[in-house]
Design a protein around this motif. Structure first.
Motif, PDB file in Angstrom:
ATOM      1  N   UNK A   7       0.828  -1.206   0.000  1.00 15.81           N
ATOM      2  CA  UNK A   7       0.000   0.000   0.000  1.00 15.81           C
ATOM      3  C   UNK A   7       0.860   1.253   0.000  1.00 15.81           C
ATOM      4  N   UNK A   8       1.991   1.204   0.732  1.00 14.38           N
ATOM      5  CA  UNK A   8       2.861   2.384   0.780  1.00 14.38           C
ATOM      6  C   UNK A   8       3.487   2.670  -0.569  1.00 14.38           C
ATOM      7  N   UNK A   9       3.930   1.646  -1.249  1.00 14.15           N
ATOM      8  CA  UNK A   9       4.564   1.793  -2.562  1.00 14.15           C
ATOM      9  C   UNK A   9       3.690   1.072  -3.578  1.00 14.15           C
ATOM     10  N   UNK A  10       2.821   1.848  -4.216  1.00 18.82           N
ATOM     11  CA  UNK A  10       1.830   1.309  -5.145  1.00 18.82           C
ATOM     12  C   UNK A  10       2.498   1.025  -6.490  1.00 18.82           C
ATOM     13  N   UNK A  11       2.664  -0.269  -6.815  1.00 19.49           N
ATOM     14  CA  UNK A  11       3.299  -0.657  -8.087  1.00 19.49           C
ATOM     15  C   UNK A  11       2.927  -2.105  -8.381  1.00 19.49           C
ATOM     16  N   UNK A  12       3.246  -2.504  -9.582  1.00 12.27           N
ATOM     17  CA  UNK A  12       2.941  -3.901  -9.955  1.00 12.27           C
ATOM     18  C   UNK A  12       3.804  -4.883  -9.169  1.00 12.27           C
ATOM     19  N   UNK A  13       5.035  -4.496  -8.882  1.00 10.04           N
ATOM     20  CA  UNK A  13       5.903  -5.431  -8.163  1.00 10.04           C
ATOM     21  C   UNK A  13       5.429  -5.607  -6.720  1.00 10.04           C
ATOM     22  N   UNK A  14       4.877  -4.551  -6.102  1.00 14.87           N
ATOM     23  CA  UNK A  14       4.327  -4.714  -4.757  1.00 14.87           C
ATOM     24  C   UNK A  14       2.926  -5.307  -4.785  1.00 14.87           C
ATOM     25  N   UNK A  15       2.256  -5.265  -5.954  1.00 13.75           N
ATOM     26  CA  UNK A  15       0.955  -5.902  -6.081  1.00 13.75           C
ATOM     27  C   UNK A  15       1.064  -7.408  -5.881  1.00 13.75           C
ATOM     28  N   UNK A  16       2.225  -7.962  -6.220  1.00 14.89           N
ATOM     29  CA  UNK A  16       2.452  -9.392  -5.980  1.00 14.89           C
ATOM     30  C   UNK A  16       2.374  -9.697  -4.490  1.00 14.89           C
ATOM     31  N   UNK A  17       2.943  -8.817  -3.668  1.00 15.25           N
ATOM     32  CA  UNK A  17       2.872  -9.015  -2.217  1.00 15.25           C
ATOM     33  C   UNK A  17       1.436  -8.949  -1.719  1.00 15.25           C
ATOM     34  N   UNK A  18       0.645  -8.022  -2.271  1.00 15.49           N
ATOM     35  CA  UNK A  18      -0.753  -7.912  -1.862  1.00 15.49           C
ATOM     36  C   UNK A  18      -1.525  -9.170  -2.229  1.00 15.49           C
ATOM     37  N   UNK A  19      -1.308  -9.679  -3.442  1.00 17.57           N
ATOM     38  CA  UNK A  19      -2.006 -10.897  -3.848  1.00 17.57           C
ATOM     39  C   UNK A  19      -1.624 -12.068  -2.946  1.00 17.57           C
ATOM     40  N   UNK A  20      -0.341 -12.179  -2.656  1.00 16.95           N
ATOM     41  CA  UNK A  20       0.080 -13.303  -1.815  1.00 16.95           C
ATOM     42  C   UNK A  20      -0.453 -13.170  -0.376  1.00 16.95           C
ATOM     43  N   UNK A  21      -0.583 -11.949   0.102  1.00 13.05           N
ATOM     44  CA  UNK A  21      -1.187 -11.744   1.418  1.00 13.05           C
ATOM     45  C   UNK A  21      -2.645 -12.198   1.422  1.00 13.05           C
ATOM     46  N   UNK A  22      -3.379 -11.899   0.325  1.00 18.27           N
ATOM     47  CA  UNK A  22      -4.774 -12.349   0.245  1.00 18.27           C
ATOM     48  C   UNK A  22      -4.858 -13.867   0.184  1.00 18.27           C
ATOM     49  N   UNK A  23      -3.929 -14.480  -0.518  1.00 17.64           N
ATOM     50  CA  UNK A  23      -3.927 -15.947  -0.596  1.00 17.64           C
ATOM     51  C   UNK A  23      -3.680 -16.553   0.794  1.00 17.64           C
ATOM     52  N   UNK A  24      -2.738 -15.972   1.516  1.00 13.83           N
ATOM     53  CA  UNK A  24      -2.456 -16.488   2.859  1.00 13.83           C
ATOM     54  C   UNK A  24      -3.671 -16.319   3.775  1.00 13.83           C
ATOM     55  N   UNK A  25      -4.366 -15.195   3.671  1.00  9.48           N
ATOM     56  CA  UNK A  25      -5.554 -14.966   4.514  1.00  9.48           C
ATOM     57  C   UNK A  25      -6.652 -15.971   4.195  1.00  9.48           C
ATOM     58  N   UNK A  26      -6.773 -16.345   2.922  1.00  5.12           N
ATOM     59  CA  UNK A  26      -7.848 -17.263   2.544  1.00  5.12           C
ATOM     60  C   UNK A  26      -7.554 -18.695   2.956  1.00  5.12           C
ATOM     61  N   UNK A  27      -6.314 -19.007   3.184  1.00  7.94           N
ATOM     62  CA  UNK A  27      -5.957 -20.380   3.523  1.00  7.94           C
ATOM     63  C   UNK A  27      -6.441 -20.730   4.917  1.00  7.94           C
ATOM     64  N   UNK A  28      -6.727 -22.039   5.106  1.00 12.12           N
ATOM     65  CA  UNK A  28      -7.187 -22.493   6.415  1.00 12.12           C
ATOM     66  C   UNK A  28      -6.065 -22.444   7.436  1.00 12.12           C
ATOM     67  N   UNK A  29      -4.898 -22.987   7.031  1.00 12.72           N
ATOM     68  CA  UNK A  29      -3.736 -22.974   7.911  1.00 12.72           C
ATOM     69  C   UNK A  29      -2.809 -21.869   7.438  1.00 12.72           C
ATOM     70  N   UNK A  30      -3.150 -20.660   7.862  1.00  8.17           N
ATOM     71  CA  UNK A  30      -2.388 -19.502   7.370  1.00  8.17           C
ATOM     72  C   UNK A  30      -0.958 -19.521   7.871  1.00  8.17           C
ATOM     73  N   UNK A  31      -0.754 -19.997   9.062  1.00  7.21           N
ATOM     74  CA  UNK A  31       0.587 -19.962   9.641  1.00  7.21           C
ATOM     75  C   UNK A  31       1.539 -20.886   8.878  1.00  7.21           C
ATOM     76  N   UNK A  32       1.064 -22.069   8.569  1.00  3.27           N
ATOM     77  CA  UNK A  32       1.920 -23.014   7.848  1.00  3.27           C
ATOM     78  C   UNK A  32       2.253 -22.501   6.457  1.00  3.27           C
ATOM     79  N   UNK A  33       1.240 -21.912   5.798  1.00  2.00           N
ATOM     80  CA  UNK A  33       1.498 -21.390   4.455  1.00  2.00           C
ATOM     81  C   UNK A  33       2.461 -20.216   4.503  1.00  2.00           C
ATOM     82  N   UNK A  34       2.341 -19.360   5.502  1.00  5.26           N
ATOM     83  CA  UNK A  34       3.253 -18.228   5.605  1.00  5.26           C
ATOM     84  C   UNK A  34       4.684 -18.690   5.855  1.00  5.26           C
TER      85      UNK A  34
END
Length: 1830
Positions: A7-34
């Motif tokens: 969010x601080x640095x809005x770019x396509x390369x940081x958009x990858x981090x946002x997508x991966x954060x959403x994937x981790x949140x959706x997972x059942x075992x978020x800790x293991x995936x992280x």
């Protein structure tokens, strides 16, 4: 953290981090995936850091990325930043979290490997330590937190859902949120099972949609995406904003995305962690046993099980931390249980009142926003309220319709909706139809003023700009209310299923409280009325609500009444709450034991019984007072009915209460019907009422309301229910018992009621009987002669007494008295004496807090042991004190101090309560005795053969002993009021007259002072009935005088004559005013209270002084026999006793009319004369002495006259603002009148005395007051009862005539507006009461010493010291007493005796104080005592030494008053020619000197707006200018901005320069011959006369010029050959300083060194250069050779202006004004420092030095160990003087003189008592005595 990076640095390369954060949140075992993705994330983050580092290098874009467009580099975050190092550091900080995540993964793998190795060793049989299970505290807290989150996390999600949906402006994606939210709420309310089934899928939809919105908003910030939507797809910016796609900067983007991201995270947590457990917890199909076993809402059951398991497994090795943890767990579980109980209670309250709350708020909200769509809400709930079956449908309809309205309003906010397209008004229609509405309609109707939006009429649809939530608050509130109602209902259903509880039969809070618990206690009674209060009083509440609806023009009737009548028909409800059937109206108190289901509460045994006594016994009288107020608050003919009812029921109330209920209900029901009739009549008459147009007719204000009628009706209904209760029968039973026992009270306990004084009073002792004075001694041969026992022995009154002063005077002294006193002291020491609060505080002061607490514990133990302090207890206390180890810590001392404060508070309350009980006298014991007798009598009457329940009284006594202290004090105050009800009546009568100040209120005070208070032993029944009837008649007359048709009730009359003392309505007390009868109501209530007290004590219908019933019957006959006393009783020998002085007068012939009135007048005269004759010639009277109190009261009145003199004199009056406002409101314009005078101020007396004038009013008041004090003292000394009666009558009539007739004429102010005179009158009434009591009881037989010396307390000591401190008072008292007392002593001997007696009394007070506050011997003085006493004295001495300096220094700096000038005048004069012996500037002539003669050139003044006080900014600038000059800064710090004034002087002179040509030529000639020119600048400053004595201050500054150029320029100006101005250097001083004196000096401390630069000259030059110019003006019609007008122009030369070339400006003088002392301190400030030292300090030092030096010289007479025998000797002198033994008086005085002359005898007489010295035999001592007694 990498989401924040994206969010601080809005770019396509940081958009990858946002997508991966959403994937981790959706997972059942978020800790293991992280943890699994940690290496890749770290590698990616390092790559981004490397790119950022490369971009930050000092390379151009072409060198790094040749051919790549800039927008693409921006989207890829490859553009260089202005500060690359800062951004690289931020990204590195974000990357730290990923590195820590990777480290966590490595550590967990190591731990896992270690665990596997341990498992292998365990399988191989290796030893290992058993792991201790986690603590119970952690388990309980974890379980509690888990269960709390499961239950309430969904509420957090709902709140965030609401905020995300309605926060900010409306866009399309938010409307979708709103749609989802409303569907979720609607389904929850309409069908709960379906809502539960779809809950998981709903959260999945919300999470998916939130992620989509988050990604869409985030990617739209890229230029590639925004360009795609705008250019490729062709969407407009406005349309995309309506969708919610908009570009933001970094900060705004962070704030916009943060809330949706947090909501997304909350929904994910609910979906993955809490949703399944929530569904299990809230399932209605789970049985209670299964639920309790499987699910625990707050973890209580698991916590308790864990506690039990831990207790079973615990061993002796448990540590301290485990014990603390277990206690914490136990306390936490107990707290949870309390919270659960409170939660259950609140849920039940919501269940009971939810429907009423929802309906009321919905209806109120819809009335605030009227529209067609909102009418559905209103109609639904109005129809559903009376019918419970329709409420569910109404709730569902309102829920669905609210959702529809919210969606409509949200869509209406979109930009595409434009109301201006379809809005119109009616003006367009009538223009098309050619219709012409009226002009009034066009100007006022909304339909014609502006275009009308039909959507607003349809559903209140309007544009809300960017804040849509205020537009939706009503519909959202309805949704919240519907959700709350259904949630409460389902929660309670689930709670009962869980706990296997049945549905309650009615809406009550708890089922454990029934009718059987009503009388158990105060709490149970409160809960009962909370449960069934409306059930018991529903009908009454409905009637009251109906009246309220009538009065308010609103109908809330349907909200209150419906359910009551349904519940009354349910048998279960009647069993729990009791029935509402009235008791039989024919029941009598005798039927209570057989029929009453309620216990007796009269002898209160609990707090509930006390409340019952207040309600059922005194509520009747409270209702009557309310009836009175209802009638008097509204002045109309209907209100008179209330007054009639009040008078009848108040007068006959006690008689009616003794009758059966049916008898009292008849008048009561009539009163209720009358109140309804009043309401109906007022309502009907108010229809069509209008304000009259005639201005002369004033419409009544506050005269038609029915609020008081409704309130009266309410309490009348409550009292009717009281009459129809069994509790009322107990009150009637107690009244009947008091009525039946009234004659017995008189016959049995007459002495206790104040009828006959007990013979134990010391004032009744016959002083002529020597056996009462001291123990009997061996009699001599002269035993038949009258004798008196004194310190000289037994003396015969007819024998001779030796007059010499020798040792023979002490030969008869016996030590028997000392022995008796020693034995008495031993017995008193053995008895326990409870320490008072002051004694405990003194012990804590001298010793310690622990010592005081120890004393208190000893007192409590002694009281528990029966009142004696045991020796063992003392020894134990001393041992405890001696074995205390070391000093206490600060915490212990603080704890002891807090405990001591608490104990002191309790003990102080006990002391106050005991003092109040003491003031009640024997009334407390008497009431207790009468209560027991009433109880026993009633038990004998109603129970006959049954055993009397004396246990009730025992329980009552035990309950009373354990009452709280404040309640004990309240009861003691009530008992005091009951015991002193007669005094209370007198006080209220006087207070009423003080506030009313009319002729009608004057009658009762005079009758009280001259009849009631003089009646022996108490006022008769005739007086009290006369007072009651007179008060009632006064009330009726005042009420009838308030009707609006009377002339004095108008505002105009009130405004003009409201404060005139001799206006007829004001004089009679019938003027129009608010609360005109409140004081009369209080007076009447107190009179009836006293009447009730007399009836309770059996004193109302009893004779006054030994009369029988037959004698009282005879007293009612119109004529009395000659041998009958005035009370009607036949007294043998009465004719002989009254003597010839008082013979009955003939009544004349009865056949004539005049003879009848003459006879009646003679009878009245005989009665009055007989009354006063019996008063002055009593058969027997309880002697008393109240002169001390009367003297103190007179002294207080004397002080009031001195300090409030201005209230008793004449002067000019000013019309105050409230009075003027009242006149203006009434339409009266009142001009100045000659008769108006101003109200006095307290400074008038000081002003008169300062002018050596003695005001006549002050002198008359002081002399009269002082004269009455002297006369009263003379009557007291001569014991002249007849003179005292005459003096009392004259004073009573004189004071009333003067205060209420003469004083208002002098001051032209009504008495009730003269507060000082009111205070004087109240104090004087106390004097009248004391004098009447003295007359009634008679003067004392003996007057011994000063009245202040009859007690040796600290208060008497202080008062006596103050008495001796008053100048001339001690000497005057001695001379007056010597004049009016029969004595053989000379005046000098009398004064000597008085001085010796005063010294002995002071020493006795010190000795008693030492006994009461002992100081242990050998104990070191504590520091607190040293610093508390010595420190104060040292501070006082130091203060006196430096007082003048400190006082004069702080007087003006701290307490000074700003003294700004009112006028500043400046004059400039020229002294150019010298004349020998001429008159100088000062106006004096000095022969032989040369004084320059002055000619004024310039004169100008500055006033008002030209005198500008300095502001804070100007003051700061001034201090900055002189910051480098210490002397100037020392001067400036003494002034504040308000003390400095800038005086702006105009350049042109205020007057023309008028000089004759001859004088002008002579002046020019002499100036031409002079060698020196003197120019003087003088100034005059005028100040406020109210602040300083010297109004005007002046000063001058003279400058001489010797240079030829200045003389020649000035001469050329005078001759008219020069027009340019003359430059006169250093002429004008810049700063002046004024003090309180007459001199205004130059502030020379501001004359500092400075450079010659123009800027420094302007800022710092003290003496300014002046420009002098002669201005000439020739009038237009004047010839060329004619005269011209001339005046001088003086300006200040400013070298820095005009680009440093210099210019002339107006003069500006800075005046520094010293603060002056306040007027209140001028009497000290006027002395000055030297005067204060001489007049104050030196005088005080002399007295202090004399005191210190006299201490050693007076040891012989001041340090006497015991002065009891010397004090007895003085008392014997007074005693024999009263007996007339003047020779013996002289002999005893000689003995006293010799005692002071003989130190040996004084030491023998004043030695302390030795408890172990054997007592001598008085007989043997008398036999061995060789001397012969006198």
């Amino acid at each position: 953290m990498f989401q924040v990076w994206s969010i601080t640095y809005n770019s396509w390369v940081s958009f990858v981090l946002l997508l991966w954060a959403c994937v981790i949140w959706m997972a059942r075992d978020r800790r293991a995936l992280a943890l699994f993705s940690a290496p890749g994330l770290v590698l990616y983050a390092n790559l981004l850091l490397l790119l950022s580092f490369c971009v930050g290098l000092r390379l151009s874009q072409e060198e790094l990325f040749p051919g790549v467009p800039g927008w693409l580099l921006t989207d890829l975050d490859l553009q260089p930043y202005p500060q690359p190092g800062l951004h690289l550091a931020i990204k590195s900080f974000y990357a730290v979290s990923l590195w820590l995540l990777l480290r966590q993964r490595v550590l967990e793998r190591q731990v896992q490997a270690q665990a596997e190795a341990d498992a292998q060793r365990e399988d191989s049989g290796a030893s290992h330590e058993p792991s201790r299970p986690p603590g119970v505290l952690v388990g309980v807290l974890g379980s509690f937190a888990r269960s709390l989150l499961v239950k309430y996390w969904i509420y957090i999600c709902a709140a965030m859902f609401f905020i995300v949906s309605f926060d900010g402006k409306v866009v399309v994606y938010k409307i979708v949120y709103v749609f989802l939210f409303l569907c979720w709420l609607a389904l929850y309310q309409v069908h709960y099972p379906t809502w539960r089934r779809f809950l998981k899928y709903f959260w999945m939809v919300v999470v998916s949609y939130s992620m989509m919105v988050l990604i869409a908003v985030y990617t739209y910030q890229f230029q590639t995406v925004s360009a795609f939507f705008n250019q490729t797809l062709g969407f407009s910016e406005e349309g995309l904003r309506d969708v919610g796609l908009e570009q933001f900067d970094t900060t705004e983007l962070f704030s916009r995305i943060l809330l949706p991201t947090a909501f997304l995270l909350a929904c994910i947590l609910q979906l993955h962690y809490f949703n399944e457990d929530f569904l299990k917890t809230t399932s209605v199909h789970v049985t209670s046993a299964k639920f309790r076993g499987a699910s625990d809402s707050l973890g209580l059951n698991r916590g308790k099980a864990a506690m039990r398991k831990l207790a079973d497994e615990a061993d002796g090795g448990t540590g301290d931390w485990d014990v603390i943890s277990d206690k914490a767990v136990a306390g936490f579980l107990k707290l949870l249980e309390m919270g659960t109980g409170m939660q259950v209670f609140l849920w039940r309250v919501l269940e009971i009142h939810a429907v009423t709350l929802v309906a009321s708020i919905v209806i109120w909200l819809m009335l605030q926003e009227v529209s067609l769509m909102n009418s559905i809400f209103y109609i639904s709930w109005v129809a559903a309220l009376p019918y419970a079956k329709l409420r569910t449908h109404a709730r569902r309809v309102c829920t669905l319709w609210a959702c529809v309205v919210v969606v409509c309003k949200m869509m209406y906010q979109l930009k595409c909706v434009k109301p201006s397209v379809y809005s119109s008004n009616c003006s367009e229609v009538w223009q098309e139809n050619s219709t012409h509405p009226s002009a009034e309609l066009l100007a006022t109707s909304v339909l014609y003023l502006q275009p009308v939006d039909p959507a607003e009429w349809l559903g209140a649809l309007r544009k809300c700009q960017d804040r849509v939530l205020p537009c939706l608050q009503r519909q959202l509130t309805i949704l919240a209310l519907m959700t709350l109602e259904v949630t409460v209902r389902r929660h309670q259903r689930f709670h009962r299923l869980q706990n296997l509880l049945p549905d309650p039969p009615m809406d009550n809070l708890t089922d454990t409280i029934t009718r059987a618990h009503l009388d158990d206690g105060l709490l149970t009674a409160f809960l009962y009325f909370v449960n069934y209060g409306f059930y018991k009083f529903g009908l009454e509440l409905c009637l009251v609500a109906a009246l309220n609806a009538i009065g308010q023009r609103m109908d809330f009737y349907s909200l209150i009444h419906w359910q009551v009548f349904v519940d009354e028909n349910k048998a279960l409800v009647r069993m729990q709450a009791g029935d509402n059937v009235e008791i039989s109206r024919a029941l009598r108190p005798e039927d209570l034991p057989q029929l009453s289901p309620v216990p007796n509460f009269i002898f209160y045994r609990s707090y509930l019984d006390m409340v019952k006594v207040v309600v059922f016994r005194y509520h009747y009288w409270f209702v009557l007072c309310l009836v009175f107020l209802t009638g008097t608050m509204r002045i109309n003919i209907l209100g008179a009915g209330y007054l009639v009812a009040f008078g009848y029921l108040m007068l006959h109330g006690r008689h009616l209460l003794l009758k059966p209920v049916q008898s009292i209900l008849r008048p009561w029901d009539r009163l209720i019907a009358f109140s309804l009739l009043v309401v109906a009549t007022k309502t009907l008459l108010s229809v069509g009422a209008s304000i009259p147009e005639d201005e002369s007719c004033e419409p009544p204000e506050k005269e038609a309301g029915i609020l008081w009628d409704t309130l009266c009706f309410t309490f009348l209904l409550v009292q009717r229910r009281i009459f129809l209760s069994y509790y009322h029968l107990h009150v009637v039973a107690d009244l009947k018992a008091a009525e039946a026992l009234a004659p017995r009270y008189w016959n049995t306990h007459g002495w206790g009621l104040g009828l006959v004084k007990p013979p134990s009073s010391k004032d009744d002792i016959d002083i002529r009987n020597p056996t009462h004075l001291r123990p009997s001694l061996p009699l001599t041969k002269e035993e038949r002669r009258p004798r008196v026992v004194t310190c000289l022995g037994v003396f015969s009154l007819s024998g001779t007494v030796p007059t010499d002063s020798s040792y023979s005077l002490f030969e008869t002294d016996s030590e028997e008295e000392e022995s008796v006193e020693e034995g008495k002291e031993e017995r008193e020491d053995h008895m326990a004496k409870t320490k008072t609060a002051f004694q405990l505080a003194y012990d804590a002061w001298t010793n310690s807090s622990k010592s005081a607490l120890r004393l208190r514990r000893q007192d409590e133990g002694a009281m528990e042991r029966g009142g004696e302090r045991s020796t063992a207890g003392k020894a134990e206390a001393e041992t405890e004190e001696g074995t205390s180890e070391g000093p206490d810590s600060p915490i212990q001392r603080l704890t002891a101090a807090v405990q001591l404060l608490w104990v002191l508070g309790k003990v102080l309350l006990d002391d106050v309560t005991e003092a109040v009980v003491t003031l009640s006298g024997e009334h407390v014991n008497m009431v207790a005795t009468l209560r027991a007798e009433r109880h026993a009598w009633w038990q004998r009457v109603v129970t006959e053969a049954r055993i009397c329940r004396d246990e009730e009284l025992a329980q009552s006594d035990r309950f009373s002993e354990h009452l709280p202290r404040l309640l004990k004090l309240a009861l003691a105050v009530y008992q005091l009021a009951e015991s002193r009800s007669e005094m209370l009546c007198y006080f209220v009568i006087v207070l009423n007259h003080t506030l009313s100040a009319s002729i009608s209120s004057m009658v009762l005070p005079i009758l009280s002072f001259l009849w009631a208070m003089l009646s022996v032993p108490r006022p008769s029944k005739r007086f009290w009935m006369a007072a009651i009837y007179y008060t009632e008649v006064t009330i009726v007359v005042k009420y009838l005088s308030q009707f609006g048709f009377l002339p004095w009730t108008t505002k105009r009359y009130t405004g003009v004559n409201g404060e005139k003392p001799f206006s007829l309505p004001n004089l009679l007390g019938v003027e129009k005013k608010d609360g005109f009868v409140l004081c009369d109501l209080l007076q009447l209530a107190v009179l009836f209270f006293h009447l009730s007290t007399l009836k309770d004590l059996g004193l109302w219908d009893q004779p006054l002084s030994g009369q029988t019933q037959g004698q009282e019957e005879k007293s009612r006959k119109p004529r009395r026999k000659a041998n009958q006393d005035p009370e009607g009783g036949d007294t043998p020998g009465r004719q002989a006793e009254v003597g010839p002085y008082f013979q009955p007068l003939p009544l004349g012939q009865p056949g004539r009319h005049w003879a009848f009135w003459r006879g009646r007048s003679l009878q009245i005269y005989q009665s009055v004369r007989q009354f006063f004759y019996n008063l002055t010639h009593p058969e027997a009277s309880p002697v008393c002495d109240v002169y001390a109190l009367t003297f103190l009261v007179e002294v207080l009145n004397f002080a009031i006259v001195l300090f409030g003199y201005w209230a008793f004199g004449a002067g000019e009056a000013r019309l105050q603002e409230p009075e003027a406002g009242a006149l203006a409101q009434a339409g009266v314009q009142r001009g100045p009148e000659p008769g108006l005078r101003r109200k006095y101020s307290a400074a008038d007396l000081a002003e008169s005395l300062a002018e050596d004038k003695v005001p006549e009013a002050f002198l008359a008041m002081v002399l009269l007051q002082f004269g009455t004090m002297v006369v009263d003292r003379a009557l007291y000394l001569r014991k002249t009862l007849f003179g005292k009666c005459v003096f009392q009558v004259l004073l009573v009539f004189g004071v009333h005539f003067w205060l209420f007739f003469i004083l208002p004429r002098v001051t032209e102010r009504r008495f009730n507006l003269n507060y000082v005179a009111q205070l004087w009158y109240l104090v004087k009434c106390i004097y009248f009461g004391l004098s009447a009591y003295q007359i009634k009881c008679g003067y004392p037989n003996r007057i011994l010493g000063n009245f202040l010396t009859k007690n040796f307390s600290l208060l008497n000591f202080i008062l006596f010291k103050g008495f001796r401190f008053v100048p001339f008072l001690l000497e005057l008292r001695a001379v007056v007493d010597w004049i009016w007392t029969d004595t053989a002593l000379s005046l000098s001997s009398w004064v000597c005796l008085e001085g010796l007696y005063a010294d002995i009394f002071i020493m006795k007070c010190w000795r008693e104080s030492e006994k009461k506050y002992p100081q242990p011997p050998g104990q070191k003085k504590k520091e607190v005592v040293k610093y508390g006493v010595g420190g104060v004295i040292a501070f006082a001495l130091v203060f006196l030494m430096w007082f003048p300096l400190v006082f004069m220094s702080l007087l003006k700096t701290v307490g000074g008053v700003t003294n700004q000038p009112l006028d500043v005048s400046v004059k400039i004069a020229i002294n150019g020619y010298e004349v020998s012996g001429a008159k100088g500037v000062e106006g004096g002539t000095v022969p032989g000197t040369v004084v320059p003669r002055a000619q004024t050139l310039f004169s100008m003044s500055s006033q008002q707006q030209n005198l500008v006080p300095f502001s804070e900014a100007a003051y700061d600038q001034l201090t900055q200018q002189y910051a480098l000059h210490p002397s100037a800064m020392q001067f400036l710090v003494n002034y504040r901005p308000e003390d400095i004034v800038l005086a702006k002087i105009k350049s042109h002179a205020s007057l023309l320069w008028n000089i004759s040509p001859a004088n002008r030529a002579a002046m020019a000639k002499e100036l031409a011959n002079a060698t020196t020119i003197y120019i003087t600048v003088s100034w005059t400053i005028q100040r406020n006369v109210s602040l300083v004595k010297n109004v005007e201050a002046s000063g001058k500054h003279t400058v001489f010029y010797t240079d030829q150029d200045t003389r020649s320029q000035l001469l050329r100006v005078l001759t008219g050959t020069r027009e340019e101005p003359i430059l006169l250097p250093a002429l004008i001083p810049k700063a002046l300083r004024t003090t309180a004196g007459t001199e205004a000096k130059m502030a020379l401390r501001l004359d500092v060194a400075h450079s010659q630069r123009p800027q420094d000259l302007d800022r710092l030059a003290f003496f300014r250069t002046a420009l002098l110019r002669l201005q000439q003006l020739r009038p237009s019609n004047t010839p060329a050779d004619g005269p011209v007008a001339e005046w001088w122009v003086v300006q200040e030369w400013r070298p820095a202006c005009n680009q440093s070339r210099g210019c002339g400006q107006d003069l500006e003088l800075v005046v520094y004004n010293d603060k002056v002392s306040p007027q209140s301190l001028n009497f000290l400030a006027g002395y000055g420092i030297v005067g204060l030292y001489v007049s104050v300090v030196m005088v005080a030092a002399k007295f202090i030095r004399e005191h210190f030096h006299s201490v050693s010289r007076s040891i012989m007479f001041d340090e006497l160990p015991s002065v009891d025998r010397v004090l007895t000797l003085c008392t014997d002198i007074f005693l024999v003087r009263e007996l007339g033994a003047l020779e013996l008086e002289q002999r005893l005085f000689n003995k006293l003189v010799f005692l002071y002359r003989s130190p040996e005898t004084m030491i023998k007489w004043t030695r302390p008592a030795s408890p172990r010295r054997p007592r001598p035999d008085p007989v043997a001592g008398a036999a061995e005595d060789s001397g012969e007694g006198p």
